[in-house]
Design a protein around this motif. Structure first.
Motif, PDB file in Angstrom:
ATOM      1  N   ASP A 296       0.848  -1.193   0.000  1.00 14.12           N
ATOM      2  CA  ASP A 296       0.000   0.000   0.000  1.00 14.12           C
ATOM      3  C   ASP A 296       0.885   1.244   0.000  1.00 14.12           C
ATOM      4  O   ASP A 296       1.718   1.426   0.894  1.00 14.12           O
ATOM      5  CB  ASP A 296      -0.903   0.024   1.229  1.00 14.12           C
ATOM      6  CG  ASP A 296      -2.028  -0.990   1.145  1.00 14.12           C
ATOM      7  OD1 ASP A 296      -2.263  -1.522   0.043  1.00 14.12           O
ATOM      8  OD2 ASP A 296      -2.665  -1.260   2.184  1.00 14.12           O
ATOM      9  N   ILE A 297       0.682   2.110  -1.000  1.00 16.22           N
ATOM     10  CA  ILE A 297       1.474   3.327  -1.132  1.00 16.22           C
ATOM     11  C   ILE A 297       0.532   4.516  -1.040  1.00 16.22           C
ATOM     12  O   ILE A 297      -0.326   4.723  -1.910  1.00 16.22           O
ATOM     13  CB  ILE A 297       2.258   3.336  -2.452  1.00 16.22           C
ATOM     14  CG1 ILE A 297       3.158   2.082  -2.519  1.00 16.22           C
ATOM     15  CG2 ILE A 297       3.085   4.604  -2.574  1.00 16.22           C
ATOM     16  CD1 ILE A 297       3.900   1.942  -3.820  1.00 16.22           C
ATOM     17  N   ALA A 298       0.683   5.272   0.036  1.00 19.28           N
ATOM     18  CA  ALA A 298      -0.260   6.341   0.342  1.00 19.28           C
ATOM     19  C   ALA A 298      -0.179   7.482  -0.669  1.00 19.28           C
ATOM     20  O   ALA A 298       0.877   7.798  -1.220  1.00 19.28           O
ATOM     21  CB  ALA A 298       0.000   6.871   1.749  1.00 19.28           C
ATOM     22  N   GLY A 299      -1.341   8.081  -0.933  1.00 18.72           N
ATOM     23  CA  GLY A 299      -1.440   9.259  -1.786  1.00 18.72           C
ATOM     24  C   GLY A 299      -2.591  10.121  -1.297  1.00 18.72           C
ATOM     25  O   GLY A 299      -3.173   9.862  -0.238  1.00 18.72           O
ATOM     26  N   SER A 300      -2.945  11.106  -2.077  1.00 18.37           N
ATOM     27  CA  SER A 300      -4.028  12.015  -1.703  1.00 18.37           C
ATOM     28  C   SER A 300      -5.303  11.643  -2.443  1.00 18.37           C
ATOM     29  O   SER A 300      -5.263  11.161  -3.580  1.00 18.37           O
ATOM     30  CB  SER A 300      -3.650  13.460  -2.047  1.00 18.37           C
ATOM     31  OG  SER A 300      -2.442  13.824  -1.410  1.00 18.37           O
ATOM     32  N   TYR A 301      -6.423  11.894  -1.809  1.00 20.60           N
ATOM     33  CA  TYR A 301      -7.711  11.620  -2.443  1.00 20.60           C
ATOM     34  C   TYR A 301      -7.796  12.352  -3.781  1.00 20.60           C
ATOM     35  O   TYR A 301      -7.539  13.545  -3.877  1.00 20.60           O
ATOM     36  CB  TYR A 301      -8.851  12.073  -1.530  1.00 20.60           C
ATOM     37  CG  TYR A 301     -10.220  11.930  -2.138  1.00 20.60           C
ATOM     38  CD1 TYR A 301     -10.804  10.681  -2.288  1.00 20.60           C
ATOM     39  CD2 TYR A 301     -10.918  13.050  -2.588  1.00 20.60           C
ATOM     40  CE1 TYR A 301     -12.066  10.547  -2.855  1.00 20.60           C
ATOM     41  CE2 TYR A 301     -12.179  12.931  -3.155  1.00 20.60           C
ATOM     42  CZ  TYR A 301     -12.747  11.675  -3.292  1.00 20.60           C
ATOM     43  OH  TYR A 301     -13.984  11.540  -3.856  1.00 20.60           O
ATOM     44  N   GLY A 302      -8.113  11.601  -4.844  1.00 24.23           N
ATOM     45  CA  GLY A 302      -8.233  12.193  -6.167  1.00 24.23           C
ATOM     46  C   GLY A 302      -6.938  12.340  -6.923  1.00 24.23           C
ATOM     47  O   GLY A 302      -6.935  12.761  -8.090  1.00 24.23           O
TER      48      GLY A 302
ATOM     49  N   GLY B  19      -5.780   6.197 -13.403  1.00 21.91           N
ATOM     50  CA  GLY B  19      -7.008   6.795 -12.898  1.00 21.91           C
ATOM     51  C   GLY B  19      -6.679   7.627 -11.676  1.00 21.91           C
ATOM     52  O   GLY B  19      -5.540   8.078 -11.507  1.00 21.91           O
ATOM     53  N   THR B  20      -7.664   7.810 -10.802  1.00 25.93           N
ATOM     54  CA  THR B  20      -7.452   8.620  -9.607  1.00 25.93           C
ATOM     55  C   THR B  20      -7.791   7.828  -8.351  1.00 25.93           C
ATOM     56  O   THR B  20      -8.616   6.907  -8.380  1.00 25.93           O
ATOM     57  CB  THR B  20      -8.316   9.896  -9.655  1.00 25.93           C
ATOM     58  OG1 THR B  20      -9.683   9.537  -9.897  1.00 25.93           O
ATOM     59  CG2 THR B  20      -7.835  10.822 -10.759  1.00 25.93           C
ATOM     60  N   LEU B  21      -7.156   8.193  -7.247  1.00 26.37           N
ATOM     61  CA  LEU B  21      -7.349   7.491  -5.981  1.00 26.37           C
ATOM     62  C   LEU B  21      -8.760   7.734  -5.439  1.00 26.37           C
ATOM     63  O   LEU B  21      -9.252   8.864  -5.439  1.00 26.37           O
ATOM     64  CB  LEU B  21      -6.333   7.954  -4.940  1.00 26.37           C
ATOM     65  CG  LEU B  21      -4.853   7.680  -5.219  1.00 26.37           C
ATOM     66  CD1 LEU B  21      -4.031   8.010  -3.980  1.00 26.37           C
ATOM     67  CD2 LEU B  21      -4.617   6.238  -5.636  1.00 26.37           C
ATOM     68  N   ASN B  22      -9.377   6.657  -4.945  1.00 27.16           N
ATOM     69  CA  ASN B  22     -10.675   6.805  -4.297  1.00 27.16           C
ATOM     70  C   ASN B  22     -10.488   7.071  -2.801  1.00 27.16           C
ATOM     71  O   ASN B  22      -9.385   7.423  -2.364  1.00 27.16           O
ATOM     72  CB  ASN B  22     -11.566   5.583  -4.576  1.00 27.16           C
ATOM     73  CG  ASN B  22     -10.978   4.286  -4.028  1.00 27.16           C
ATOM     74  OD1 ASN B  22     -10.238   4.275  -3.041  1.00 27.16           O
ATOM     75  ND2 ASN B  22     -11.317   3.173  -4.662  1.00 27.16           N
ATOM     76  N   GLN B  23     -11.521   6.837  -2.025  1.00 28.70           N
ATOM     77  CA  GLN B  23     -11.482   7.208  -0.603  1.00 28.70           C
ATOM     78  C   GLN B  23     -10.482   6.397   0.215  1.00 28.70           C
ATOM     79  O   GLN B  23     -10.207   6.752   1.365  1.00 28.70           O
ATOM     80  CB  GLN B  23     -12.876   7.051   0.014  1.00 28.70           C
ATOM     81  CG  GLN B  23     -13.907   8.019  -0.548  1.00 28.70           C
ATOM     82  CD  GLN B  23     -14.698   7.416  -1.700  1.00 28.70           C
ATOM     83  OE1 GLN B  23     -14.133   6.708  -2.534  1.00 28.70           O
ATOM     84  NE2 GLN B  23     -16.001   7.672  -1.735  1.00 28.70           N
ATOM     85  N   MET B  24      -9.917   5.338  -0.351  1.00 25.62           N
ATOM     86  CA  MET B  24      -8.898   4.572   0.382  1.00 25.62           C
ATOM     87  C   MET B  24      -7.571   5.314   0.450  1.00 25.62           C
ATOM     88  O   MET B  24      -6.698   4.978   1.246  1.00 25.62           O
ATOM     89  CB  MET B  24      -8.710   3.206  -0.264  1.00 25.62           C
ATOM     90  CG  MET B  24      -9.951   2.318  -0.218  1.00 25.62           C
ATOM     91  SD  MET B  24     -10.465   1.903   1.453  1.00 25.62           S
ATOM     92  CE  MET B  24      -9.187   0.729   1.921  1.00 25.62           C
ATOM     93  N   ASN B  25      -7.378   6.304  -0.415  1.00 25.45           N
ATOM     94  CA  ASN B  25      -6.214   7.204  -0.362  1.00 25.45           C
ATOM     95  C   ASN B  25      -4.872   6.481  -0.493  1.00 25.45           C
ATOM     96  O   ASN B  25      -3.872   6.908   0.076  1.00 25.45           O
ATOM     97  CB  ASN B  25      -6.224   8.034   0.930  1.00 25.45           C
ATOM     98  CG  ASN B  25      -7.437   8.936   1.019  1.00 25.45           C
ATOM     99  OD1 ASN B  25      -7.914   9.439   0.005  1.00 25.45           O
ATOM    100  ND2 ASN B  25      -7.956   9.120   2.219  1.00 25.45           N
TER     101      ASN B  25
END
Length: 664
Positions: free
Chosen positions: A387-393, A474-480
């Motif tokens: 799991d690699i963290a990012g920002s929502y969207g 695509g873009t990150l969903n709420q799992m961020n």
């Protein structure tokens, strides 16, 4: 075919023993397969066998990754057939003995009579138009079937249609748009394998999880499948399929289906019945058919002796269900397992965001428990990626250049687990091909579908579609975060080892919070007072509560440990035996090993406290898993120290001691 199935009964789903009364003739005694054997694989150069056909004892197979069609002769010689393709899929012989090939990514049908020539479609042109063979257009043609009079049937997969090539013209036989409907105006969802069934056509309707029948007039009805997403054996209307991909019919009328990771059959009994003739779990195993395992089988073919041949795509093998013992002294093929070192050399690493070199927070590692383990009924599983963290969207990007090979590579549209699976990488928790507002990027490689309300309700990506490293997924969903899976399906490995992402540093050793000792029946050994030695006898389980951290991660972020082990130390400080690394998360653990690795009380997820309690006396590695104990009966009575070790992937190591006394 051995039965005159009642179409009305099948369509209505009224399936019972009364079906035996409508048999047209006495059903033949069906032969039983005695073994599954692997005939050829990666040692021959195969990468992704997909379509398969048999002629005069020789086996022909398409390889979607290499863009080749190859033959395995009855003498055991493996060689490529003349012609370069892009993503060949279905293959079939015409009545004149000529081989036909559907090239899914080029949207054409080839004829191999010497050099390949295009029978229908225009190379590289996607569309749905009928007409003259050179003017007609396809959208991901996959399955092929050819009648005795030379009619060519094609499953036009992403047009959700069945097409017919006859007398130099292409027409639509059945289907008009994605969906499900029987009757005179049928609808299909990602039809894949097809096979002739007398004058009718059988269709593996993958997206609808059903086996469909197309009549000569283009009407259709459902032969088997309720739409349930599961391997459920039973009468056809009650049976469940996961992803029917390939279909073949034997001379005596038995229908075989490649479904998910299983091989199914209809017609081996005196009444219509769907049954699974292999194991339905992903993997590799030869031998007894009912315990044999496959990994995305995509092609089926039957020879004149009734033997069933399988293109086992993600295992990279040609395999056979045999009806007689094979006395040939030849080596059985097995899937090649790529090492992390080999994997790293294939392409340079990058992060799944821009800038590609910038380190991100690692939020989860391979092998961590997910859910909460309380008892035997707990729903728990292994985390199979990084799991690699990012920002929502935030825009997520491909970390490697790859070509889509699975015809249904996307799943779980509109959910938090929306995903895409490439041949060597997987990406989860992403709005595929769309921005934070759910609007499509406009990338034509993402094929969206809409519901009656005009809203998006699905996305597919055609087999053979290519993406380059750095292009947007695509873009990150709420799992961020991006859940990144490294390694081919069924052979996933620790992404930290497989990718060596840029600028990752880790100088923090894992933490062992405590050690607990239990007997054979999970009764905990206790001390009379704190600090005193624990008196042991019999068979002992060692449980260590531990976690890891990575440089730069917040202190609250607890990760799973890469490997654990233990050692028994004598009172003079000398080891009783060598350090035994019992649990190693170098590859994705088998699903059913989770209770072997973790003790009750273990838990992790998006919320709540993270607890990793490892049963250190049990074993887990890429060679298997099983239970183990500290056998005190083999140790001389006296005072000892049990030293538990925990290490991370980067070599940081820690240990914790517990004092014991062994008594008889």
């Amino acid at each position: 075919m051995p039965y005159c199935f009642s179409r009305s009964l099948f369509a209505a789903g009224f399936l019972s023993l009364t079906l035996t009364a409508i048999s047209c003739r006495k059903p033949p005694i069906q032969g039983d397969f005695i073994a599954v054997r692997s005939l050829a694989g990666t040692e021959s150069g195969l990468v992704e066998p997909f379509g398969i056909a048999v002629k005069n004892g020789d086996i022909f197979v398409s390889d979607g990754e290499r863009g080749k069609v190859s033959t395995l002769s009855k003498s055991g010689l493996f060689e490529d057939v003349v012609g370069d393709f892009d993503t060949p899929s279905g293959i079939a012989f015409g009545p004149d003995g000529v081989l036909y090939v559907s090239d899914t990514s080029r949207n054409v049908i080839y004829k191999l009579d010497g050099e390949p020539t295009i029978v229908a479609g225009s190379s590289g042109q996607r569309g749905s138009s009928d007409g003259g063979a050179s003017d007609a257009a396809f959208n991901g043609p996959t399955g092929l079937a050819i009648s005795k009079d030379g009619k060519i049937f094609v499953s036009d997969t992403y047009n959700d249609r069945i097409r017919l090539i006859e007398n130099g013209k292409v027409t639509t036989l059945a289907g008009n748009s994605q969906g499900f409907a029987d009757g005179p105006s049928p609808r299909f969802d990602t039809p894949l394998g097809i096979a002739l069934w007398g004058e009718r056509l059988l269709v593996a309707d993958a997206g609808n999880r059903r086996i469909r029948v197309v009549e000569p007039d283009g009407s259709a009805w459902t032969l088997a499948g309720s739409g349930a997403n599961d391997h459920i054996d039973g009468f056809p209307g009650e049976a469940g399929f996961v992803r029917p991909t390939a279909i073949a019919v034997s001379a005596d009328g038995v229908i075989y289906i490649a479904d998910g990771n299983a091989i199914r059959a209809i017609g081996k009994r005196p009444f219509p019945f769907v049954e699974t003739i292999s194991n339905d779990r992903r993997g590799f195993r030869d031998g007894n058919p009912f315990i044999s395992r496959f990994n995305r089988p995509s092609g089926l073919a039957i020879d004149e002796r009734g033997q069933l041949f399988v293109a086992d795509s993600d295992n990279g093998l040609i395999r056979a269900f045999e009806m007689a013992p094979n006395t040939a002294k030849e080596v059985t093929s097995i899937p090649k397992q790529v090492s992390a070192e080999e994997f790293r050399k294939l392409q340079p690493p990058r992060w799944p965001y821009d800038p590609p070199e910038a380190k991100r927070d690692i939020a989860g590692t391979l092998g961590e428990i997910r859910g909460e383990l309380v008892d035997d009924n707990s729903q728990v599983w292994f985390h199979n990626g990084l799991d690699i963290a990012g920002s929502y969207g935030e825009t997520a990007r491909f970390v490697r250049s790859e070509k889509i090979l699975d015809p249904l590579s996307t799943e779980n549209f509109g959910t938090l687990r929306e995903l895409i699976r490439m041949p060597t990488m997987g990406y989860i928790h992403i709005r595929l091909g769309r921005d934070v507002s759910d609007r499509p990027f406009g990338d034509p490689r993402f094929l969206f579908s809409e519901g009656n309300d005009g809203n998006l309700n699905g996305v597919r990506i055609s087999r053979g579609t290519k993406f380059s490293a750095g292009e947007a997924i695509g873009t990150l969903n709420q799992m961020n975060h991006v859940h990144l899976i490294a390694g081919p399906t069924g052979s996933e490995m620790n992404a930290l080892a497989a990718l060596e992402l840029p600028n990752v540093r880790d100088s923090i050793a894992p933490t062992i919070e405590n050690i607990a000792l239990y007997d054979e029946n999970w009764r905990q050994f206790e001390t009379e007072r704190p600090g005193s030695r624990i008196t042991l006898s019999g068979r002992v389980r060692i449980v260590a509560r531990a976690y890891d951290r990575v440089d730069g991660n917040p202190e609250r972020r607890r990760l799973g440990v890469y490997k654990l082990g233990y050692q028994v130390i004598r009172s003079d400080g000398s080891p009783l035996d060598r350090l035994n690394w019992t649990i190693v998360f170098d590859r994705n653990p088998p699903f059913d090993a989770v209770r072997t690795v973790y003790a009750n009380g273990s838990r992790s997820g998006a919320t709540g406290e993270t607890i990793f309690s490892y049963i250190v006396t049990n074993r887990l590695s890429n060679t298997g898993f099983g239970e183990g104990r500290l056998e005190t009966a083999t140790v001389e009575p006296g005072n000892y120290t049990i030293r538990v070790f925990a290490a991370d992937f980067f070599g940081n190591q820690t240990s914790k001691d517990i004092q014991i006394e062994v008594k008889r």
